[in-house]
Enzyme design. Structure first.
Site, PDB file in Angstrom:
ATOM      1  N   ASP A  83     -35.790 -33.340-102.839  1.00  0.00           N
ATOM      2  CA  ASP A  83     -34.655 -32.600-102.260  1.00  0.00           C
ATOM      3  C   ASP A  83     -33.888 -33.491-101.287  1.00  0.00           C
ATOM      4  O   ASP A  83     -32.652 -33.489-101.254  1.00  0.00           O
ATOM      5  CB  ASP A  83     -35.119 -31.291-101.602  1.00  0.00           C
ATOM      6  CG  ASP A  83     -36.230 -31.493-100.572  1.00  0.00           C
ATOM      7  OD1 ASP A  83     -36.887 -32.562-100.576  1.00  0.00           O
ATOM      8  OD2 ASP A  83     -36.458 -30.574 -99.760  1.00  0.00           O
TER       9      ASP A  83
ATOM     10  N   ASP B  22     -27.979 -36.274-113.254  1.00  0.00           N
ATOM     11  CA  ASP B  22     -26.692 -35.576-113.385  1.00  0.00           C
ATOM     12  C   ASP B  22     -25.898 -35.699-112.090  1.00  0.00           C
ATOM     13  O   ASP B  22     -24.692 -35.936-112.088  1.00  0.00           O
ATOM     14  CB  ASP B  22     -26.904 -34.077-113.674  1.00  0.00           C
ATOM     15  CG  ASP B  22     -26.708 -33.745-115.146  1.00  0.00           C
ATOM     16  OD1 ASP B  22     -27.014 -34.616-115.983  1.00  0.00           O
ATOM     17  OD2 ASP B  22     -26.253 -32.632-115.456  1.00  0.00           O
TER      18      ASP B  22
ATOM     19  N   TYR C 238     -41.705 -30.492-118.607  1.00  0.00           N
ATOM     20  CA  TYR C 238     -41.060 -30.333-119.917  1.00  0.00           C
ATOM     21  C   TYR C 238     -42.077 -30.141-121.037  1.00  0.00           C
ATOM     22  O   TYR C 238     -41.773 -29.551-122.063  1.00  0.00           O
ATOM     23  CB  TYR C 238     -40.213 -31.571-120.247  1.00  0.00           C
ATOM     24  CG  TYR C 238     -38.784 -31.529-119.761  1.00  0.00           C
ATOM     25  CD1 TYR C 238     -38.492 -31.333-118.418  1.00  0.00           C
ATOM     26  CD2 TYR C 238     -37.728 -31.696-120.649  1.00  0.00           C
ATOM     27  CE1 TYR C 238     -37.184 -31.319-117.974  1.00  0.00           C
ATOM     28  CE2 TYR C 238     -36.410 -31.682-120.211  1.00  0.00           C
ATOM     29  CZ  TYR C 238     -36.148 -31.491-118.868  1.00  0.00           C
ATOM     30  OH  TYR C 238     -34.858 -31.480-118.435  1.00  0.00           O
TER      31      TYR C 238
ATOM     32  N   ASP D 279     -33.973 -35.418-114.449  1.00  0.00           N
ATOM     33  CA  ASP D 279     -32.903 -34.708-115.151  1.00  0.00           C
ATOM     34  C   ASP D 279     -31.818 -34.293-114.153  1.00  0.00           C
ATOM     35  O   ASP D 279     -30.624 -34.535-114.358  1.00  0.00           O
ATOM     36  CB  ASP D 279     -33.497 -33.476-115.845  1.00  0.00           C
ATOM     37  CG  ASP D 279     -32.445 -32.684-116.604  1.00  0.00           C
ATOM     38  OD1 ASP D 279     -31.621 -33.306-117.293  1.00  0.00           O
ATOM     39  OD2 ASP D 279     -32.455 -31.442-116.502  1.00  0.00           O
TER      40      ASP D 279
ATOM     41  N   LYS E 123     -42.227 -34.249-105.000  1.00  0.00           N
ATOM     42  CA  LYS E 123     -42.389 -33.212-103.976  1.00  0.00           C
ATOM     43  C   LYS E 123     -43.862 -33.192-103.597  1.00  0.00           C
ATOM     44  O   LYS E 123     -44.584 -32.225-103.855  1.00  0.00           O
ATOM     45  CB  LYS E 123     -41.908 -31.853-104.514  1.00  0.00           C
ATOM     46  CG  LYS E 123     -40.397 -31.707-104.547  1.00  0.00           C
ATOM     47  CD  LYS E 123     -39.783 -31.486-103.162  1.00  0.00           C
ATOM     48  CE  LYS E 123     -40.032 -30.076-102.653  1.00  0.00           C
ATOM     49  NZ  LYS E 123     -39.485 -29.917-101.271  1.00  0.00           N
TER      50      LYS E 123
HETATM   51  C1  IPM Z   1     -30.720 -34.641-120.617  1.00  0.00           C
HETATM   52  C2  IPM Z   1     -30.468 -33.254-121.110  1.00  0.00           C
HETATM   53  C3  IPM Z   1     -31.708 -32.781-121.855  1.00  0.00           C
HETATM   54  C4  IPM Z   1     -32.850 -32.699-120.858  1.00  0.00           C
HETATM   55  C5  IPM Z   1     -31.557 -31.472-122.631  1.00  0.00           C
HETATM   56  C6  IPM Z   1     -30.367 -31.494-123.579  1.00  0.00           C
HETATM   57  C7  IPM Z   1     -32.801 -31.106-123.365  1.00  0.00           C
HETATM   58  O1  IPM Z   1     -30.125 -32.427-120.051  1.00  0.00           O
HETATM   59  O2  IPM Z   1     -30.993 -35.539-121.447  1.00  0.00           O
HETATM   60  O3  IPM Z   1     -30.608 -34.870-119.418  1.00  0.00           O
HETATM   61  O4  IPM Z   1     -33.022 -31.687-120.159  1.00  0.00           O
HETATM   62  O5  IPM Z   1     -33.590 -33.668-120.762  1.00  0.00           O
HETATM   63 MG    MG Z   2     -29.856 -33.408-118.208  1.00  0.00          MG
END
Ligand code: IPM
Ligand code: MG
Length: 368
Positions: A229, A257, A145, A253, A196
């Site tokens: 993975d 999710d 990032y 990230d 990884k």
């Molecule tokens: C998160 C989001 C952010 C990230 C975005 C909105 C920049 O997806 O907080 O998980 O990628 O970190």
């Molecule tokens: Mg995210």
């Protein structure tokens, strides 16, 4: 050096449903001020797309300085299709990344808890997810990032090349791994570290440093290494094998999710982004729901405020060291779910559908 004001909470509702859900958090903070004299000092300002619309930048210097002197930032969400064509440096998301980086909020805690009232809401079988309680610790200020070099540049043959750099130093790895081990000690004493290392040197360093820290200081905690993975696959196959997962910024990230969906609804999951403690034991921190700005339901008064409210419960615990009130708030949320109140995202047959503010009010009515 800007001093942190111990009781200062900066509300940054942001875009989309952010203002709707943060309004409920504000009611709860006011409740604590009125009923428990906790003396929180609230300030509120713009961040993200709404700031860009008004000031031409997603984060003004003024708001950034307010953030620096706040013990806690409660962020709603940033971004939305309206700002898709804005130049990269001014995108709403840049505000979030700048706050994380400049406030040095390196440890992002993302719990994935499957509420017993909502087991049926998961896309996975109830026996796979019921009782699930995972804590993902995502490194938040390093990795691909932020790594340099980065950018898009023309190259000789008339093409362009996009570059990002995945990089970690030992200390960046060790400080976030330490958070994971400390958390595990208060939970089920198990850490899974994901990288990884089979294809990336930075991943190999990650694995080595986590192992070294474990052997030197945390040998009583169970440590497993897993390729990222494989972790993605194991999260679907048998998620209850995990207690604390520690991983880098990008994998964190993605895996967070994925883990969130095991629990049935994005609308319930909070997060905390913590910095290092200074010599007075103070730290900066930002708390936010993980659901994002949800432009499709913005302005309808139907967004689920629980993720934001639970984010404030995390603030009570991690920033204000008030475990008692943190639990009080979490129990109030549970009690409202037990009563059958549901926002539309978690609605099911026989339950009572409520609006964003009705949900907030119901939770307040359960606070002790
Ligand atoms: C998160 C989001 C952010 C990230 C975005 C909105 C920049 O997806 O907080 O998980 O990628 O970190
Ligand atoms: Mg995210």
């Amino acid at each position: 050096m800007i001093k942190i004001k111990k009781k200062k909470i900066l509300l940054l509702p942001g875009d989309g449903i952010g203002p709707e859900v943060i309004a409920e958090v504000k009611k709860i903070i006011n409740w604590y001020n009125q009923k428990k004299n906790l003396n929180f000092e609230i300030d509120e300002d713009l961040v993200g797309g709404c700031s860009y619309d008004k000031h031409g930048t997603p984060l003004t210097d003024e708001v950034f300085y307010k953030a620096l002197e706040s013990a806690v930032i409660m962020l709603g969400a940033v971004g939305g299709p309206k700002w898709d064509t804005v130049e990269f440096a001014k995108k709403p998301e840049r505000a979030l990344l700048k706050l994380r980086k400049e406030l040095k909020l390196f440890a992002n805690l993302r719990p994935a808890i499957c509420f017993k009232q909502l087991v049926e809401a998961s896309t996975l079988k109830p026996e796979i997810v019921s009782g699930l309680n995972i804590m993902i610790v995502r490194e938040l200020t390093g990795g691909i990032y932020f790594g340099e070099p980065r950018g898009i540049k023309p190259i000789d043959n008339g093409e362009r090349r996009g570059t990002n750099t995945h990089t970690y130093t030992s200390s960046e790895i060790i400080r976030v791994a330490r958070i994971a081990f400390d958390l595990a000690k208060k939970r089920s004493n198990k850490v899974t570290s994901c990288e990884k290392s089979n294809v990336m040197e930075a991943g190999q360093l990650w694995k080595e440093e986590v192992q070294l820290l474990h052997d030197n200081e945390y040998s009583e905690v169970e440590l497993n290494h897993m390729l990222a993975d494989n972790c993605a696959m194991q999260l679907l196959r048998n998620p209850k094998q995990f207690d604390v997962i520690v991983t880098d910024n990008l994998f964190g990230d993605i895996l967070s999710d994925q883990a969130s969906m095991l629990t049935g609804s994005l609308g319930l999951l909070p997060s905390a982004s913590l910095g290092a403690k200074n010599k007075d034991g103070e730290m900066r921190a930002m708390y936010e729901p993980i659901h994002g700005s949800a432009p499709d339901i913005t302005g309808k008064g139907i967004a689920n405020p629980i993720a934001s409210i639970l984010s404030f419960a995390m603030a009570l615990k991690y920033s204000f060291n008030n475990d008692k009130e943190s639990e009080n708030l979490e129990q109030a949320v549970q009690a409202v779910l037990d009563d059958g109140f549901r926002t539309i995202d978690i609605m099911s047959k026989g339950k009572k559908e409520v609006s964003t503010s009705q949900m907030g009010d119901a939770i307040i009515s359960k606070l002790k």
